[in-house]
Design an enzyme around this catalytic site. Sequence first.
Site, short mmCIF file in Angstrom:
data_model
loop_
_atom_site.label_atom_id
_atom_site.label_comp_id
_atom_site.label_asym_id
_atom_site.label_seq_id
_atom_site.Cartn_x
_atom_site.Cartn_y
_atom_site.Cartn_z
N TYR A 294 0.82 -1.21 0.00
CA TYR A 294 0.00 0.00 0.00
C TYR A 294 0.85 1.27 0.00
O TYR A 294 0.42 2.31 -0.47
CB TYR A 294 -0.91 0.03 1.23
CG TYR A 294 -2.23 -0.66 1.06
CD1 TYR A 294 -2.30 -2.02 0.80
CD2 TYR A 294 -3.42 0.05 1.18
CE1 TYR A 294 -3.52 -2.66 0.67
CE2 TYR A 294 -4.65 -0.58 1.04
CZ TYR A 294 -4.68 -1.92 0.78
OH TYR A 294 -5.89 -2.55 0.65
N LYS B 119 3.15 -15.41 2.53
CA LYS B 119 3.42 -16.11 1.28
C LYS B 119 4.93 -16.32 1.23
O LYS B 119 5.62 -15.86 0.30
CB LYS B 119 2.89 -15.25 0.11
CG LYS B 119 2.90 -15.93 -1.23
CD LYS B 119 1.79 -16.94 -1.43
CE LYS B 119 1.95 -17.68 -2.73
NZ LYS B 119 1.03 -18.82 -2.88
N ASP C 274 -2.91 -18.24 0.41
CA ASP C 274 -3.87 -18.91 -0.48
C ASP C 274 -4.60 -20.03 0.28
O ASP C 274 -5.82 -20.18 0.20
CB ASP C 274 -3.19 -19.44 -1.76
CG ASP C 274 -1.88 -20.16 -1.51
OD1 ASP C 274 -1.40 -20.17 -0.35
OD2 ASP C 274 -1.33 -20.73 -2.47
N ASP D 25 -6.38 -7.04 4.04
CA ASP D 25 -7.51 -6.38 3.38
C ASP D 25 -8.43 -7.43 2.77
O ASP D 25 -9.65 -7.41 2.96
CB ASP D 25 -6.98 -5.44 2.30
CG ASP D 25 -8.10 -4.73 1.56
OD1 ASP D 25 -9.03 -4.25 2.24
OD2 ASP D 25 -8.05 -4.67 0.32
N ASP E 90 -12.32 -9.02 4.41
CA ASP E 90 -13.59 -8.96 3.67
C ASP E 90 -14.18 -10.36 3.56
O ASP E 90 -15.38 -10.58 3.75
CB ASP E 90 -13.39 -8.40 2.25
CG ASP E 90 -13.76 -6.93 2.13
OD1 ASP E 90 -13.59 -6.21 3.15
OD2 ASP E 90 -14.23 -6.50 1.07
C1 IPM Z 1 -10.45 -1.07 3.92
C2 IPM Z 1 -10.67 -0.48 2.54
C3 IPM Z 1 -9.48 0.40 2.20
C4 IPM Z 1 -8.25 -0.46 2.16
C5 IPM Z 1 -9.63 1.18 0.89
C6 IPM Z 1 -10.90 2.00 0.86
C7 IPM Z 1 -8.42 2.05 0.61
O1 IPM Z 1 -10.88 -1.46 1.60
O2 IPM Z 1 -10.40 -0.31 4.90
O3 IPM Z 1 -10.33 -2.28 4.04
O4 IPM Z 1 -7.95 -1.10 1.15
O5 IPM Z 1 -7.53 -0.52 3.18
MN MN Z 2 -10.87 -3.49 2.41
#
Ligand code: IPM
Ligand code: MN
Length: 360
Positions: free
Chosen positions: A142, A190, A222, A246, A250
């Site tokens: 990032y 990884k 993975d 990240d 999710d």
């Molecule tokens: C999160 C989001 C952010 C990230 C984006 C919006 C930059 O997806 O907080 O997980 O990738 O960190």
């Molecule tokens: Mn995210």
Amino acid sequence: MKLKLAVLPGDGIGPEIVEQALNVVKTVVTKFNHDLHYSYGSVGAAAIDKCGDPYPEETHQLCLNADAVLFGAIGDPKYDNDPKAKVRPEQGLLRMRQQLGLYANIRPVITFPSLLDKSPLKREIIEGVNFVSVRELTGGIYFGKPQGRSEDGKTAYDSCVYHESEIKRILKIGFELAMQRDKKLMVVDKANVLATSRLWRETAQDMKDQYPEVKLEFMFVDNAAMQMIQWPKQFDVIVTENMFGDILTDESSVISGSLGLLPSASVGEKTSLFEPIHGSYPQVAGQNVANPIATILSAAMMLENAFGLKQEAEIVRKAIEESIKKEYVTKDIANGETYYTTSEVGEWICNYIRSRNVEV
Ligand code: IPM
Ligand code: MN
């Protein structure tokens, strides 16, 4: 106790969900006789529209001077399909993390018994799942330099960079969290491919002796992505780098049935920040339909982690549990035809808190 908050609603559904979370905080503060001070700051697309900067200095100062930041969401589709946009809302979030030194993002996954059937995963796989992901938040791909394009524009590059000190401090949070829980730490990496991952492994192995009670394990990312939905109960604390975290967090939200349920805390060198893990969901912004629970749970994490107000956090969580049990919820987690608006759910939770007898 005095609570000084910076409130950053951000974009999309951010303002409406933050409003409900703030109402819950106000209700708790009144009930327990605390003293609340808060100021609003702008961030994201909302801030670009206002002053051309997604994380204005004024907002940064507001955060620095507060005891905690309550944050909504960032992102606006008008920037998503314009690869040439000079400034994007997300840059605000990234700069905020960097400038506040928020290197650890803590995302717990919990399940609510009455929502088990909302998850696309089978009940027996998710019943009793309880783990926490610790995502490194200010390093890796990032932020690594160099990043950009070659002169002819035909080659693009990002760099994944980690210094040992960055790895140590995030692993420390992982080990300490594991000590407070089931004493299992899973480092996800990884290491079969990436040099940074091998430094992560080496560093974790070096630190292991300081935490003899913690069972330290490693898993390739993975494989972890697969294990997380196949056998999520095996995890207690997961610690991983920025990009893997990240993606995996999710994925982990699927377990609880809705992205609208999961809170997070970002902690580090300066003021801590609390935000739902979901995004700005612009499609329904302003319609009063978004689920406020993730943000209200984030406020509960804030009461507990930033202010040590355990009982206060507990009553908020209890109120949320009750609202779910009584099916006083938004459409995304409703079972039948009856569902409620964002503000109705928020008000129900506030009323529940008001009506509880507690010894203060
Ligand atoms: C999160 C989001 C952010 C990230 C984006 C919006 C930059 O997806 O907080 O997980 O990738 O960190
Ligand atoms: Mn995210």
